[in-house]
Motif scaffolding. Structure first.
Motif, PDB file in Angstrom:
ATOM      1  N   LYS A   2       0.702  -1.286   0.104  1.00  0.00           N
ATOM      2  CA  LYS A   2       0.132   0.115  -0.083  1.00  0.00           C
ATOM      3  C   LYS A   2       0.796   1.224  -0.083  1.00  0.00           C
ATOM      4  O   LYS A   2       2.009   1.265   0.614  1.00  0.00           O
ATOM      5  CB  LYS A   2      -0.953   0.007   1.262  1.00  0.00           C
ATOM      6  CG  LYS A   2      -2.005  -1.216   0.973  1.00  0.00           C
ATOM      7  CD  LYS A   2      -2.888  -0.926   2.307  1.00  0.00           C
ATOM      8  CE  LYS A   2      -4.010  -2.054   2.056  1.00  0.00           C
ATOM      9  NZ  LYS A   2      -5.048  -1.982   3.371  1.00  0.00           N
ATOM     10  N   ASP A  77      -3.312   5.041  -0.379  1.00  0.00           N
ATOM     11  CA  ASP A  77      -3.989   4.029   0.215  1.00  0.00           C
ATOM     12  C   ASP A  77      -4.450   4.115   1.466  1.00  0.00           C
ATOM     13  O   ASP A  77      -5.404   3.625   2.046  1.00  0.00           O
ATOM     14  CB  ASP A  77      -3.517   2.633  -0.364  1.00  0.00           C
ATOM     15  CG  ASP A  77      -3.142   2.545  -1.767  1.00  0.00           C
ATOM     16  OD1 ASP A  77      -4.049   2.570  -2.585  1.00  0.00           O
ATOM     17  OD2 ASP A  77      -2.111   1.960  -1.847  1.00  0.00           O
ATOM     18  N   ALA A 110      -8.089   7.291  -3.530  1.00  0.00           N
ATOM     19  CA  ALA A 110      -7.661   5.883  -3.284  1.00  0.00           C
ATOM     20  C   ALA A 110      -8.032   5.367  -1.824  1.00  0.00           C
ATOM     21  O   ALA A 110      -8.172   4.190  -1.437  1.00  0.00           O
ATOM     22  CB  ALA A 110      -6.514   5.879  -3.613  1.00  0.00           C
ATOM     23  N   PHE A 111      -7.958   6.292  -0.944  1.00  0.00           N
ATOM     24  CA  PHE A 111      -7.567   5.673   0.440  1.00  0.00           C
ATOM     25  C   PHE A 111      -8.972   4.900   0.992  1.00  0.00           C
ATOM     26  O   PHE A 111     -10.047   5.381   0.765  1.00  0.00           O
ATOM     27  CB  PHE A 111      -7.062   6.882   1.591  1.00  0.00           C
ATOM     28  CG  PHE A 111      -8.246   8.242   1.482  1.00  0.00           C
ATOM     29  CD1 PHE A 111      -9.104   8.281   2.292  1.00  0.00           C
ATOM     30  CD2 PHE A 111      -7.789   9.195   0.595  1.00  0.00           C
ATOM     31  CE1 PHE A 111     -10.157   9.224   2.364  1.00  0.00           C
ATOM     32  CE2 PHE A 111      -8.697  10.422   0.945  1.00  0.00           C
ATOM     33  CZ  PHE A 111      -9.623  10.365   1.581  1.00  0.00           C
ATOM     34  N   GLN A 112      -8.703   3.977   1.880  1.00  0.00           N
ATOM     35  CA  GLN A 112      -9.716   3.166   2.458  1.00  0.00           C
ATOM     36  C   GLN A 112      -9.583   3.240   3.895  1.00  0.00           C
ATOM     37  O   GLN A 112     -10.418   3.109   4.950  1.00  0.00           O
ATOM     38  CB  GLN A 112      -9.698   1.858   2.062  1.00  0.00           C
ATOM     39  CG  GLN A 112      -9.948   1.587   0.659  1.00  0.00           C
ATOM     40  CD  GLN A 112     -11.457   1.909   0.333  1.00  0.00           C
ATOM     41  OE1 GLN A 112     -12.203   1.560   1.009  1.00  0.00           O
ATOM     42  NE2 GLN A 112     -11.657   2.700  -0.891  1.00  0.00           N
TER      43      GLN A 112
END
Length: 158
Positions: A2, A77, A110-112
């Motif tokens: 990531k 991410d 994109a980040f979770q």
């Protein structure tokens, strides 16, 4: 693997917030992730003016360092914020950056995962003692896991 972005809001070099950020980074790197630590120290980040131009386009109309930081946030991410606690709140420069991150609201970011690392100090006889996450022992992987489990996890809907 990531892409991890760590944003440190402390304006003091070698601060407790920086130490937390470095330990989080160390653990993330040892876990095989790509890591960037970005300090807000010395950055030109102006206050949001409420012009709402960010709702019309992908970036804020103001031209300062916030646009590049917000762009990096959108590509990451994982985002980790490290901030000192002043007067029971995050550092002002962190709040200003978050206000300026409004272009991400409608973006395909994109980040979770988002993490918040805080550092504070308080006199022992304070009527409102604060807790601080102390990471002083263990392997980098244990530190990364401790931070992952112990910090405030914020869920942002996509």
């Amino acid at each position: 693997m990531k892409n991890v972005l760590i944003i440190s809001a402390s304006l003091r070099k070698d601060s407790n917030s920086d130490l937390l950020a470095q330990q989080f980074a160390r653990g993330a790197r040892e876990a095989g992730h790509q890591v960037e630590i970005l300090s807000l120290r010395g950055k030109d980040i102006r206050f949001c003016t409420g012009c709402m131009a960010c709702l019309e386009g992908p970036v804020c109309a103001q031209r300062d360092d916030a646009n590049a930081i917000v762009e990096k946030m959108g590509r990451a991410d994982v985002i980790c914020f490290a901030t000192p606690v002043y007067y029971y709140e995050m550092a002002g420069q962190m709040k200003t950056l978050l206000d300026r991150a409004n272009p991400l609201f409608s973006a395909d970011y994109a980040f979770q995962d988002i993490y918040l690392l805080t550092a504070s100090a308080e006199e022992a006889d304070s009527p409102m003692p604060r807790r601080t996450l102390l990471l002083s022992q263990g392997t980098a992987e244990q530190v990364y896991l401790a931070v992952r489990l112990a910090v405030c996890r914020l869920a942002l809907p996509k």
